[in-house]
Design a protein around this motif. Structure first.
Motif, PDB file in Angstrom:
ATOM      1  N   ASN A  94      47.979 -74.368  22.784  1.00 55.18           N
ATOM      2  CA  ASN A  94      48.022 -72.933  23.060  1.00 55.18           C
ATOM      3  C   ASN A  94      47.232 -72.609  24.320  1.00 55.18           C
ATOM      4  O   ASN A  94      46.164 -73.177  24.560  1.00 55.18           O
ATOM      5  CB  ASN A  94      47.437 -72.147  21.882  1.00 55.18           C
ATOM      6  N   LEU A  95      47.768 -71.687  25.102  1.00 57.17           N
ATOM      7  CA  LEU A  95      47.087 -71.252  26.316  1.00 57.17           C
ATOM      8  C   LEU A  95      46.184 -70.067  25.978  1.00 57.17           C
ATOM      9  O   LEU A  95      46.678 -69.053  25.465  1.00 57.17           O
ATOM     10  CB  LEU A  95      48.102 -70.827  27.379  1.00 57.17           C
ATOM     11  N   THR A  96      44.888 -70.216  26.239  1.00 56.26           N
ATOM     12  CA  THR A  96      43.967 -69.098  26.027  1.00 56.26           C
ATOM     13  C   THR A  96      43.427 -68.665  27.390  1.00 56.26           C
ATOM     14  O   THR A  96      44.128 -68.746  28.381  1.00 56.26           O
ATOM     15  CB  THR A  96      42.846 -69.485  25.051  1.00 56.26           C
ATOM     16  N   THR A  97      42.189 -68.215  27.451  1.00 54.42           N
ATOM     17  CA  THR A  97      41.607 -67.774  28.716  1.00 54.42           C
ATOM     18  C   THR A  97      40.108 -67.981  28.685  1.00 54.42           C
ATOM     19  O   THR A  97      39.494 -67.935  27.610  1.00 54.42           O
ATOM     20  CB  THR A  97      41.903 -66.290  28.984  1.00 54.42           C
ATOM     21  N   GLN A  98      39.516 -68.200  29.845  1.00 51.34           N
ATOM     22  CA  GLN A  98      38.058 -68.388  29.895  1.00 51.34           C
ATOM     23  C   GLN A  98      37.316 -67.129  29.465  1.00 51.34           C
ATOM     24  O   GLN A  98      36.145 -67.180  29.138  1.00 51.34           O
ATOM     25  CB  GLN A  98      37.623 -68.784  31.295  1.00 51.34           C
ATOM     26  N   TYR A  99      38.028 -66.000  29.491  1.00 52.51           N
ATOM     27  CA  TYR A  99      37.360 -64.744  29.139  1.00 52.51           C
ATOM     28  C   TYR A  99      36.911 -64.721  27.680  1.00 52.51           C
ATOM     29  O   TYR A  99      36.115 -63.872  27.285  1.00 52.51           O
ATOM     30  CB  TYR A  99      38.279 -63.545  29.399  1.00 52.51           C
ATOM     31  N   THR A 100      37.449 -65.617  26.862  1.00 51.82           N
ATOM     32  CA  THR A 100      37.017 -65.655  25.461  1.00 51.82           C
ATOM     33  C   THR A 100      35.683 -66.374  25.319  1.00 51.82           C
ATOM     34  O   THR A 100      35.084 -66.355  24.259  1.00 51.82           O
ATOM     35  CB  THR A 100      38.059 -66.357  24.564  1.00 51.82           C
ATOM     36  N   GLU A 101      35.243 -67.029  26.378  1.00 50.34           N
ATOM     37  CA  GLU A 101      34.019 -67.837  26.283  1.00 50.34           C
ATOM     38  C   GLU A 101      32.937 -67.398  27.256  1.00 50.34           C
ATOM     39  O   GLU A 101      31.945 -68.083  27.437  1.00 50.34           O
ATOM     40  CB  GLU A 101      34.370 -69.307  26.542  1.00 50.34           C
ATOM     41  N   SER A 102      33.167 -66.296  27.929  1.00 46.83           N
ATOM     42  CA  SER A 102      32.166 -65.810  28.871  1.00 46.83           C
ATOM     43  C   SER A 102      32.249 -64.284  28.867  1.00 46.83           C
ATOM     44  O   SER A 102      33.100 -63.708  28.201  1.00 46.83           O
ATOM     45  CB  SER A 102      32.444 -66.352  30.268  1.00 46.83           C
ATOM     46  N   THR A 103      31.382 -63.651  29.629  1.00 50.41           N
ATOM     47  CA  THR A 103      31.452 -62.191  29.708  1.00 50.41           C
ATOM     48  C   THR A 103      32.801 -61.806  30.304  1.00 50.41           C
ATOM     49  O   THR A 103      33.107 -62.181  31.436  1.00 50.41           O
ATOM     50  CB  THR A 103      30.330 -61.648  30.605  1.00 50.41           C
TER      51      THR A 103
END
Lengths: 394, 78
Positions: free
Chosen positions: A284-293
């Motif tokens: 699944n493609l997620t985003t770095q925004y789920t792991e940082s501000t």
């Protein structure tokens, strides 16, 4: 055991389909039946039907789909059908086509099926009886080994990342099923591009938020390529900045539908296929925004992707014993059409703040997907590969 | 014309030849672009172009392309 022997009286199969104006147009193109009762609203308005009626044989043609693909499936020789059209079907109706085995005739290897079509109100619109002879193969195909099946289904293959992923997996030797929703032309162009390189692919249409549509797509992929060993979910909703105070729930719902309902439907459809071979890769493609501000004003997108990350890890735990891995690729801002509306200043600043000093390219993401889809990633599950040039390091 | 004006300001602040200020100039390409000179650049840009940068903009001018965008926000097209 032959297919005929596996079928029992009472076995059922069904499919659903929403009849669209495009379906009617295609039927007219194919058959030349442009009877005004079907295509001319003004004419139909002067008849007792008041509105155009869908060709009866259009709905009935889905009986062929059931017989040819489900019950009995490959080897079906449909040689008799009675039909009675009981009620009109209109554009927009959701029809459910049901076939049930009523009789088996051992000597002739024939099955008799009750075939009914219902509308969304569970009213029977068509009924009849089919007789089908089951033709067995004279020579059985050799069973395919687990390793030899390399079929990748790329959902959202017409997007910037999906296209790069599909191209890369084709280069890796996968037969690639290219899913599209509305971008038929873009999918056809991608198919030509991959095929021109001598690689194998085919296009498949589905509405990712419609579980029946997703199931039908996976069934079609399995029929075309013999299975699915890798499913890559690149589907997403166009990202647009919007303040929380101006959001409606429907903004949230559209992101949740594509990201979570879509991932759920896709997984429900491919997992049984993968379980049968005790091998599978879901990415699944997620985003770095789920792991940082996260940046401001992307609440629906960030929420849905965070949910997808949780979904992926939870699914990974459940599917691991079945030999199926579930992983994520988490890109930073990637140079695709998805960020067409992001101001250039934001893109330049993002690149300037990135240790590797640029935005991600679709091929960067495809490289990570390629690895997770490979044999080398066999002992990795519930994991996230961050493709962000060093913006987030955990 | 305006581009040359901007590059001359940057060259003066960073103590390099104007030819060293490329269209991709940034702290990665100009060794002297440190935090102290960055603040001097802010003051020099304000004086040269008669503008006042916001607090956000003083942080945003991280490269020549970004300086161009920030100046355009003040109506100065490079």
């Amino acid at each position: 055991m032959s297919r005929f022997e596996t079928i029992k009286v009472g076995d059922r199969a069904e499919l659903t389909h929403v009849i669209t104006a495009a379906d009617v147009e295609k039927f007219v193109d194919l058959t030349g039946d442009d009877n005004k009762i079907h295509v001319d609203s003004r004419f139909a308005g002067t008849t007792p039907f008041k509105k155009p009626v869908v060709h009866g044989m259009l709905g009935a043609s889905f009986i062929s789909t059931i017989i040819g693909t489900k019950l009995p499936g490959d080897g079906a020789l449909w040689f008799s059908q009675s039909l009675e059209f009981i009620m009109p079907v209109r554009v927009g109706d959701e029809i459910t086509v049901v076939a049930e085995v009523k009789n088996k005739f051992e000597r002739e290897r024939i099955i008799e099926l009750q075939t009914d079509i219902f509308n969304q109100n569970r009213q029977r619109v068509t009924t009849g009886t089919a007789k089908v002879k089951i033709v067995e193969q004279l020579v059985e195909e050799p069973a395919e080994s687990l390793e030899s099946l390399k079929v990748a289904l790329v959902v959202g293959a017409t997007g910037g990342i999906g296209r790069a992923v599909a191209t890369r997996l084709a280069e890796d030797g996968f037969a690639v099923a290219l899913h599209y929703h509305s971008g038929r032309e873009a999918a056809a162009e991608l198919q030509r591009s991959i095929s021109n390189n001598g690689q194998t692919c085919a296009t498949f249409q589905a509405d990712i938020v419609n579980p029946e549509s997703v199931q039908a797509m996976v069934d079609a992929v399995v029929r075309k390529f013999g299975g699915v060993s890798v499913a890559v979910n690149c589907a997403t909703v166009k990202v647009a900045n919007c303040k929380f105070s101006q959001l409606d729930w429907k903004d949230m719902q559209s992101h949740l539908d594509v990201n979570i309902k879509g991932a759920f439907s896709l997984s429900r459809a491919v997992v049984p296929v993968m379980q049968a071979r005790r091998y599978g890769r879901i990415i699944n493609l997620t985003t770095q925004y789920t792991e940082s501000t996260p940046p401001a004003e992307l609440l629906p997108y960030v929420t849905a992707k965070a949910a997808l990350a949780g979904f992926s890890r939870a699914l990974a735990v459940e599917l691991a014993p079945a030999g199926i891995t579930v992983n994520m690729v988490s890109p930073g801002m990637t140079d695709t059409d998805l960020i067409a509306d992001v101001p250039e200043k934001t893109r330049l600043m993002t690149a300037a703040k990135t240790p590797l000093r640029r935005l991600a390219k679709p091929r960067d993401v495809a490289g990570a997907v390629s690895y997770l889809a490979s044999e080398d990633a066999g002992f990795i599950t519930g994991e996230t590969i961050r493709v962000n040039g060093g913006q987030v390091m955990l | 014309m305006e581009a040359n004006r901007l590059k001359q300001v940057m060259a003066r602040i960073f103590g390099v030849d104007v030819s060293a200020i490329g269209d991709d100039a940034s702290p990665d390409t100009i060794e002297n672009w440190d935090s102290l000179r960055h603040m001097n650049l802010v003051l020099a840009l304000e004086e040269e172009f008669g503008i006042e940068l916001t607090d956000d903009q003083t942080v945003e001018i991280m490269s020549y392309p970004l300086i161009k965008i920030v100046l355009s926000e003040h109506g100065i097209e490079i």
